[in-house]
Design an enzyme around this catalytic site. Structure first.
Site, PDB file in Angstrom:
ATOM      1  N   GLY A  24      68.131 -39.244  37.305  1.00 14.31           N
ATOM      2  CA  GLY A  24      67.107 -38.170  36.985  1.00 14.31           C
ATOM      3  C   GLY A  24      66.557 -37.717  38.337  1.00 14.31           C
ATOM      4  O   GLY A  24      66.957 -37.846  39.289  1.00 14.31           O
ATOM      5  N   ILE A  54      67.655 -38.858  30.494  1.00  8.90           N
ATOM      6  CA  ILE A  54      67.208 -38.725  29.030  1.00  8.90           C
ATOM      7  C   ILE A  54      66.038 -38.065  28.731  1.00  8.90           C
ATOM      8  O   ILE A  54      65.763 -37.476  27.586  1.00  8.90           O
ATOM      9  CB  ILE A  54      67.229 -40.130  28.352  1.00  8.90           C
ATOM     10  CG1 ILE A  54      66.166 -41.117  28.825  1.00  8.90           C
ATOM     11  CG2 ILE A  54      68.507 -41.120  28.419  1.00  8.90           C
ATOM     12  CD1 ILE A  54      65.913 -42.230  28.063  1.00  8.90           C
ATOM     13  N   ASP A  55      65.249 -37.740  29.884  1.00 10.84           N
ATOM     14  CA  ASP A  55      63.877 -37.140  29.897  1.00 10.84           C
ATOM     15  C   ASP A  55      64.192 -35.504  29.806  1.00 10.84           C
ATOM     16  O   ASP A  55      63.301 -34.841  29.483  1.00 10.84           O
ATOM     17  CB  ASP A  55      63.329 -37.437  31.070  1.00 10.84           C
ATOM     18  CG  ASP A  55      62.693 -38.950  30.997  1.00 10.84           C
ATOM     19  OD1 ASP A  55      62.854 -39.409  29.986  1.00 10.84           O
ATOM     20  OD2 ASP A  55      62.551 -39.391  32.088  1.00 10.84           O
TER      21      ASP A  55
END
Length: 85
Positions: A24, A54-55
């Site tokens: 990320g 996943i953010d």
């Protein structure tokens, strides 16, 4: 950054010519810092950033495969809970 400098040094000592970073925004920022440290060491190494989060918080990406996986798994869990209720 201290860890970026250490990473650049290890990559240079090992003779790594391609450095792939999967992650990320924090991982991507670390890759950029490591690249800057490799430049400071006058060491040439390709840095390839592969977004996975996943953010879904990477500015230029519409959707990453980590986000899609998280949403699909969350939906499966919700669907299973609904069936059990």
């Amino acid at each position: 950054h201290k860890s970026a400098k250490a990473t650049a040094k290890v990559l240079k000592e090992a003779g790594v010519k391609q450095f792939f970073v999967i992650g990320g925004d924090g991982s991507q920022k670390g890759a950029v810092e490591t690249l800057a440290e490799m430049c400071a060491l006058d060491y040439e190494c390709a840095v390839v950033n592969i977004p996975k989060t996943i953010d879904n918080d990477l500015p230029i990406m519409d959707k990453t495969f980590g986000f899609d996986t998280a949403v699909c798994e969350a939906r499966r869990a919700i669907d299973a809970a609904y069936v059990e209720a």
